[in-house]
Scaffold this motif. Structure first.
Motif, PDB file in Angstrom:
ATOM      1  N   TRP A   1     -54.320  59.002  -5.167  1.00 13.44           N
ATOM      2  CA  TRP A   1     -53.027  59.285  -4.538  1.00 13.44           C
ATOM      3  C   TRP A   1     -53.198  60.114  -3.274  1.00 13.44           C
ATOM      4  O   TRP A   1     -52.512  59.892  -2.270  1.00 13.44           O
ATOM      5  CB  TRP A   1     -52.115  60.027  -5.515  1.00 13.44           C
ATOM      6  CG  TRP A   1     -51.674  59.209  -6.694  1.00 13.44           C
ATOM      7  CD1 TRP A   1     -51.871  59.490  -8.015  1.00 13.44           C
ATOM      8  CD2 TRP A   1     -50.969  57.960  -6.670  1.00 13.44           C
ATOM      9  NE1 TRP A   1     -51.337  58.496  -8.802  1.00 13.44           N
ATOM     10  CE2 TRP A   1     -50.784  57.552  -8.011  1.00 13.44           C
ATOM     11  CE3 TRP A   1     -50.492  57.140  -5.646  1.00 13.44           C
ATOM     12  CZ2 TRP A   1     -50.132  56.370  -8.348  1.00 13.44           C
ATOM     13  CZ3 TRP A   1     -49.842  55.963  -5.991  1.00 13.44           C
ATOM     14  CH2 TRP A   1     -49.671  55.595  -7.315  1.00 13.44           C
TER      15      TRP A   1
ATOM     16  N   PHE B   1     -52.272  58.939   0.556  1.00 12.21           N
ATOM     17  CA  PHE B   1     -51.373  59.727   1.399  1.00 12.21           C
ATOM     18  C   PHE B   1     -51.972  59.949   2.780  1.00 12.21           C
ATOM     19  O   PHE B   1     -51.293  59.784   3.805  1.00 12.21           O
ATOM     20  CB  PHE B   1     -51.078  61.075   0.733  1.00 12.21           C
ATOM     21  CG  PHE B   1     -50.267  62.006   1.602  1.00 12.21           C
ATOM     22  CD1 PHE B   1     -48.917  61.753   1.852  1.00 12.21           C
ATOM     23  CD2 PHE B   1     -50.850  63.120   2.184  1.00 12.21           C
ATOM     24  CE1 PHE B   1     -48.169  62.603   2.662  1.00 12.21           C
ATOM     25  CE2 PHE B   1     -50.114  63.976   2.994  1.00 12.21           C
ATOM     26  CZ  PHE B   1     -48.776  63.713   3.230  1.00 12.21           C
TER      27      PHE B   1
ATOM     28  N   PHE C   1     -46.821  58.025  -0.539  1.00 11.62           N
ATOM     29  CA  PHE C   1     -46.656  59.219  -1.368  1.00 11.62           C
ATOM     30  C   PHE C   1     -45.663  58.933  -2.481  1.00 11.62           C
ATOM     31  O   PHE C   1     -44.533  58.550  -2.232  1.00 11.62           O
ATOM     32  CB  PHE C   1     -46.157  60.377  -0.503  1.00 11.62           C
ATOM     33  CG  PHE C   1     -46.055  61.684  -1.223  1.00 11.62           C
ATOM     34  CD1 PHE C   1     -47.192  62.435  -1.496  1.00 11.62           C
ATOM     35  CD2 PHE C   1     -44.826  62.186  -1.639  1.00 11.62           C
ATOM     36  CE1 PHE C   1     -47.108  63.652  -2.155  1.00 11.62           C
ATOM     37  CE2 PHE C   1     -44.733  63.407  -2.303  1.00 11.62           C
ATOM     38  CZ  PHE C   1     -45.879  64.136  -2.555  1.00 11.62           C
ATOM     39  N   ASP C   2     -46.111  59.102  -3.730  1.00 11.59           N
ATOM     40  CA  ASP C   2     -45.248  58.870  -4.894  1.00 11.59           C
ATOM     41  C   ASP C   2     -45.227  60.142  -5.733  1.00 11.59           C
ATOM     42  O   ASP C   2     -46.139  60.404  -6.521  1.00 11.59           O
ATOM     43  CB  ASP C   2     -45.787  57.694  -5.722  1.00 11.59           C
ATOM     44  CG  ASP C   2     -44.823  57.270  -6.819  1.00 11.59           C
ATOM     45  OD1 ASP C   2     -44.101  58.143  -7.345  1.00 11.59           O
ATOM     46  OD2 ASP C   2     -44.788  56.072  -7.160  1.00 11.59           O
TER      47      ASP C   2
ATOM     48  N   ILE D   1     -47.687  61.416  -8.936  1.00  5.90           N
ATOM     49  CA  ILE D   1     -48.575  62.545  -8.663  1.00  5.90           C
ATOM     50  C   ILE D   1     -48.313  63.701  -9.633  1.00  5.90           C
ATOM     51  O   ILE D   1     -49.239  64.266 -10.216  1.00  5.90           O
ATOM     52  CB  ILE D   1     -48.423  63.024  -7.205  1.00  5.90           C
ATOM     53  CG1 ILE D   1     -49.001  61.972  -6.262  1.00  5.90           C
ATOM     54  CG2 ILE D   1     -49.127  64.361  -6.993  1.00  5.90           C
ATOM     55  CD1 ILE D   1     -48.785  62.268  -4.792  1.00  5.90           C
TER      56      ILE D   1
END
Length: 212
Positions: free
Chosen positions: A166, A170, A176-177, A181
């Protein structure tokens, strides 16, 4: 696909294979939490419903099918094939204390209020805590077989590698989640004590034991 996601997937697959081989070769599911395995089966079922609605890649589809199939195969081995060896007396974690709050949170905090998205979010939240019945079981018995600790190590490694994935996405893709995350961080934290014991005991040839 970046190397962190690929190695994360392979670590996840290794964990599942280690567990299945352990049960099949020993003809026993002693020390394995059936409740954790039911939760993982629920995780994969609710997460991969998009198999019915969309196609991303052959790799994606095959891995999803493998995860679902192996999850239900594990549950079958524990509760049917080798039911006599299942230690239900120590597998006593109240899973409703995980499923109900996670279900409520998925309704309240999600990317899109649609059935598939809510179920996907539910699976992300649930996966972050699905290992708790297994860790609780180990704490009750006070120890774990070496092969079981290898399974847990690769499962934890998979989540740690996905966290790095992740971060990589990014910085290099601008993706971006927050839900994934945060859930990944929570799950990795749950493994921290185990990682320490694994490195200081199991890798040195000692049996992993905890205060019961």
């Amino acid at each position: 696909m970046n190397i962190f996601r690929l190695t994360g997937d392979l670590s996840h697959l290794a964990a599942i294979i280690i567990l299945l081989l352990k049960i099949w070769k020993t003809r026993s599911c002693a020390g394995i939490s059936g409740k954790s395995q039911i939760l993982f089966a629920l995780v994969f079922t609710t997460r991969y419903l998009d198999l019915l609605t969309s196609f991303i890649s052959l790799y994606n589809t095959v891995m999803k099918i493998i995860y679902i199939g192996c999850a239900y195969a594990t549950v079958y081995l524990i509760y049917i094939k080798f039911k006599a060896t299942y230690d239900g007396n120590h597998d006593t974690f109240r899973v409703e204390f995980l499923v109900v709050p996670v279900g409520g949170l998925a309704f309240l905090v999600n990317h899109d209020f649609s059935p598939l998205e809510i179920l996907w979010t539910f699976s992300i939240y649930l996966e972050s805590v699905a290992i708790l019945p297994q860790l609780f079981m180990i704490s009750k018995t006070g120890e774990a077989e070496t092969i079981t600790t290898h399974y847990l190590f690769f499962l934890g490694l998979y989540r740690a590698l996905y966290l790095i994935n992740w971060i990589w996405r990014f910085y290099f893709e601008g993706f971006f989640d927050m839900i994934a995350i945060v859930a990944g961080v929570v799950q990795t934290i749950l493994y921290c004590d185990f990682f320490y014991l694994y490195v200081t005991k199991v890798l040195k040839g000692k049996k992993l034991s905890l205060p019961a």
